[in-house]
Design a protein around this motif. Sequence first.
Motif, PDB file in Angstrom:
ATOM      1  N   ALA A 157      62.885 129.932  18.092  1.00  0.00           N
ATOM      2  CA  ALA A 157      61.432 129.837  17.964  1.00  0.00           C
ATOM      3  C   ALA A 157      60.990 128.387  18.153  1.00  0.00           C
ATOM      4  N   LEU A 158      59.708 128.213  18.299  1.00  0.00           N
ATOM      5  CA  LEU A 158      59.125 126.877  18.401  1.00  0.00           C
ATOM      6  C   LEU A 158      59.561 126.023  17.220  1.00  0.00           C
ATOM      7  N   SER A 159      59.908 124.764  17.505  1.00  0.00           N
ATOM      8  CA  SER A 159      60.304 123.839  16.445  1.00  0.00           C
ATOM      9  C   SER A 159      59.817 122.432  16.782  1.00  0.00           C
ATOM     10  N   LEU A 160      60.089 121.519  15.862  1.00  0.00           N
ATOM     11  CA  LEU A 160      59.749 120.117  16.121  1.00  0.00           C
ATOM     12  C   LEU A 160      60.420 119.600  17.392  1.00  0.00           C
ATOM     13  N   ALA A 161      61.564 120.175  17.737  1.00  0.00           N
ATOM     14  CA  ALA A 161      62.261 119.740  18.953  1.00  0.00           C
ATOM     15  C   ALA A 161      61.373 119.913  20.182  1.00  0.00           C
ATOM     16  N   ASP A 162      60.767 121.078  20.321  1.00  0.00           N
ATOM     17  CA  ASP A 162      59.900 121.351  21.469  1.00  0.00           C
ATOM     18  C   ASP A 162      58.685 120.425  21.471  1.00  0.00           C
ATOM     19  N   ILE A 163      58.082 120.257  20.311  1.00  0.00           N
ATOM     20  CA  ILE A 163      56.864 119.449  20.224  1.00  0.00           C
ATOM     21  C   ILE A 163      57.149 117.996  20.550  1.00  0.00           C
ATOM     22  N   ALA A 164      58.260 117.472  20.042  1.00  0.00           N
ATOM     23  CA  ALA A 164      58.600 116.073  20.295  1.00  0.00           C
ATOM     24  C   ALA A 164      58.844 115.809  21.774  1.00  0.00           C
ATOM     25  N   VAL A 165      59.564 116.720  22.416  1.00  0.00           N
ATOM     26  CA  VAL A 165      59.950 116.489  23.813  1.00  0.00           C
ATOM     27  C   VAL A 165      58.807 116.774  24.776  1.00  0.00           C
ATOM     28  N   VAL A 166      57.962 117.760  24.464  1.00  0.00           N
ATOM     29  CA  VAL A 166      56.923 118.142  25.422  1.00  0.00           C
ATOM     30  C   VAL A 166      55.763 117.153  25.465  1.00  0.00           C
ATOM     31  N   ALA A 167      55.507 116.437  24.385  1.00  0.00           N
ATOM     32  CA  ALA A 167      54.304 115.602  24.308  1.00  0.00           C
ATOM     33  C   ALA A 167      54.124 114.647  25.484  1.00  0.00           C
ATOM     34  N   PRO A 168      55.158 113.917  25.932  1.00  0.00           N
ATOM     35  CA  PRO A 168      54.947 112.993  27.052  1.00  0.00           C
ATOM     36  C   PRO A 168      54.574 113.677  28.362  1.00  0.00           C
ATOM     37  N   LEU A 169      54.784 114.986  28.445  1.00  0.00           N
ATOM     38  CA  LEU A 169      54.432 115.692  29.682  1.00  0.00           C
ATOM     39  C   LEU A 169      52.934 115.845  29.858  1.00  0.00           C
ATOM     40  N   MET A 170      52.151 115.369  28.898  1.00  0.00           N
ATOM     41  CA  MET A 170      50.708 115.329  29.093  1.00  0.00           C
ATOM     42  C   MET A 170      50.350 114.440  30.285  1.00  0.00           C
ATOM     43  N   TYR A 171      51.279 113.601  30.711  1.00  0.00           N
ATOM     44  CA  TYR A 171      51.061 112.720  31.858  1.00  0.00           C
ATOM     45  C   TYR A 171      51.871 113.140  33.088  1.00  0.00           C
ATOM     46  N   LEU A 172      52.219 114.415  33.163  1.00  0.00           N
ATOM     47  CA  LEU A 172      53.039 114.901  34.274  1.00  0.00           C
ATOM     48  C   LEU A 172      52.474 114.511  35.631  1.00  0.00           C
ATOM     49  N   ASP A 173      51.191 114.760  35.835  1.00  0.00           N
ATOM     50  CA  ASP A 173      50.590 114.489  37.139  1.00  0.00           C
ATOM     51  C   ASP A 173      50.144 113.036  37.280  1.00  0.00           C
ATOM     52  N   GLN A 174      49.447 112.509  36.249  1.00  0.00           N
ATOM     53  CA  GLN A 174      48.907 111.147  36.358  1.00  0.00           C
ATOM     54  C   GLN A 174      50.004 110.101  36.552  1.00  0.00           C
ATOM     55  N   ALA A 175      51.137 110.306  35.881  1.00  0.00           N
ATOM     56  CA  ALA A 175      52.235 109.338  35.987  1.00  0.00           C
ATOM     57  C   ALA A 175      53.221 109.693  37.086  1.00  0.00           C
ATOM     58  N   ARG A 176      52.931 110.793  37.789  1.00  0.00           N
ATOM     59  CA  ARG A 176      53.769 111.236  38.910  1.00  0.00           C
ATOM     60  C   ARG A 176      55.235 111.399  38.463  1.00  0.00           C
ATOM     61  N   LEU A 177      55.412 112.210  37.430  1.00  0.00           N
ATOM     62  CA  LEU A 177      56.757 112.448  36.909  1.00  0.00           C
ATOM     63  C   LEU A 177      57.490 113.440  37.809  1.00  0.00           C
ATOM     64  N   PRO A 178      58.679 113.105  38.271  1.00  0.00           N
ATOM     65  CA  PRO A 178      59.397 113.946  39.241  1.00  0.00           C
ATOM     66  C   PRO A 178      60.141 115.104  38.569  1.00  0.00           C
ATOM     67  N   LEU A 179      59.387 116.012  37.975  1.00  0.00           N
ATOM     68  CA  LEU A 179      60.007 117.072  37.184  1.00  0.00           C
ATOM     69  C   LEU A 179      59.646 118.480  37.654  1.00  0.00           C
ATOM     70  N   ARG A 180      58.756 118.599  38.613  1.00  0.00           N
ATOM     71  CA  ARG A 180      58.312 119.929  39.017  1.00  0.00           C
ATOM     72  C   ARG A 180      59.403 120.737  39.715  1.00  0.00           C
ATOM     73  N   GLY A 181      60.467 120.086  40.116  1.00  0.00           N
ATOM     74  CA  GLY A 181      61.564 120.793  40.764  1.00  0.00           C
ATOM     75  C   GLY A 181      62.532 121.457  39.800  1.00  0.00           C
ATOM     76  N   PHE A 182      62.237 121.383  38.514  1.00  0.00           N
ATOM     77  CA  PHE A 182      63.106 121.991  37.506  1.00  0.00           C
ATOM     78  C   PHE A 182      62.425 123.245  36.962  1.00  0.00           C
ATOM     79  N   PRO A 183      62.789 124.422  37.461  1.00  0.00           N
ATOM     80  CA  PRO A 183      62.035 125.644  37.150  1.00  0.00           C
ATOM     81  C   PRO A 183      62.081 126.051  35.682  1.00  0.00           C
ATOM     82  N   HIS A 184      63.216 125.882  35.031  1.00  0.00           N
ATOM     83  CA  HIS A 184      63.308 126.300  33.627  1.00  0.00           C
ATOM     84  C   HIS A 184      62.509 125.359  32.730  1.00  0.00           C
ATOM     85  N   LEU A 185      62.559 124.079  33.041  1.00  0.00           N
ATOM     86  CA  LEU A 185      61.756 123.102  32.311  1.00  0.00           C
ATOM     87  C   LEU A 185      60.271 123.412  32.458  1.00  0.00           C
ATOM     88  N   MET A 186      59.846 123.692  33.680  1.00  0.00           N
ATOM     89  CA  MET A 186      58.429 123.950  33.925  1.00  0.00           C
ATOM     90  C   MET A 186      57.982 125.267  33.290  1.00  0.00           C
TER      91      MET A 186
END
Length: 204
Positions: A157-186
């Motif tokens: 289930a959802l835990s602090l682990a998910d919340i801690a790691v997902v927060a920086p992805l608020m800048y996925l597009d603006q910071a041009r993070l090269p992560l869209r090629g990872f289907p399970h992550l996305m």
Amino acid sequence: MRLFHNTLSSNGRRVLMVAEQLGLPLDIVQVDLMSESERARLHEINPNGKLPVLDDGGFLLWESCAIMQYLCDITPGQTLYPQDARERADVNRWLFWGSQHFAETVSILSFENLWKAMIGMGEPDPDEVARAEGQLKQLGAVLDTRLAERDWLAGDALSLADIAVVAPLMYLDQARLPLRGFPHLMRWFDRLRQLDLWKNTEAG
């Protein structure tokens, strides 16, 4: 409880998401990091001069993951931070990994591709961008592998682990993070973005 915060801070957003999920009201004190006087006052409550800072009746706590853990510890019946030693250790593993590796690497690309121009420091350094992109792709692969056959980073289930790691992805597009090629992550990111804790903590 008061939270000293800036809407641009993904570390602060981690805390807001936890409070949202736990149903804990926080009095948000916005700190203007461009103001010299407000930065000086911030140093009075956090010697590191960084956000967020929680003030719970005079108890001042800084470091976002420590605040997240504290909010869970004072909330009876919460499920974000398990009590079992091994389950908690698994969550802690991702809290530390998220802070020391993932968010730290994201912050380099956020600075180079987003904040640098906004504060008049010129163009991105291509060598620094290339180095950080390489590191982030390696970290993205770690997440993608972890999420290949599971919905959440730790436990079922959802835990602090998910919340801690997902927060920086608020800048996925603006910071041009090269992560869209990872289907399970996305897929995991898209699931989290559908939750109220994400929607209700987006900057207005």
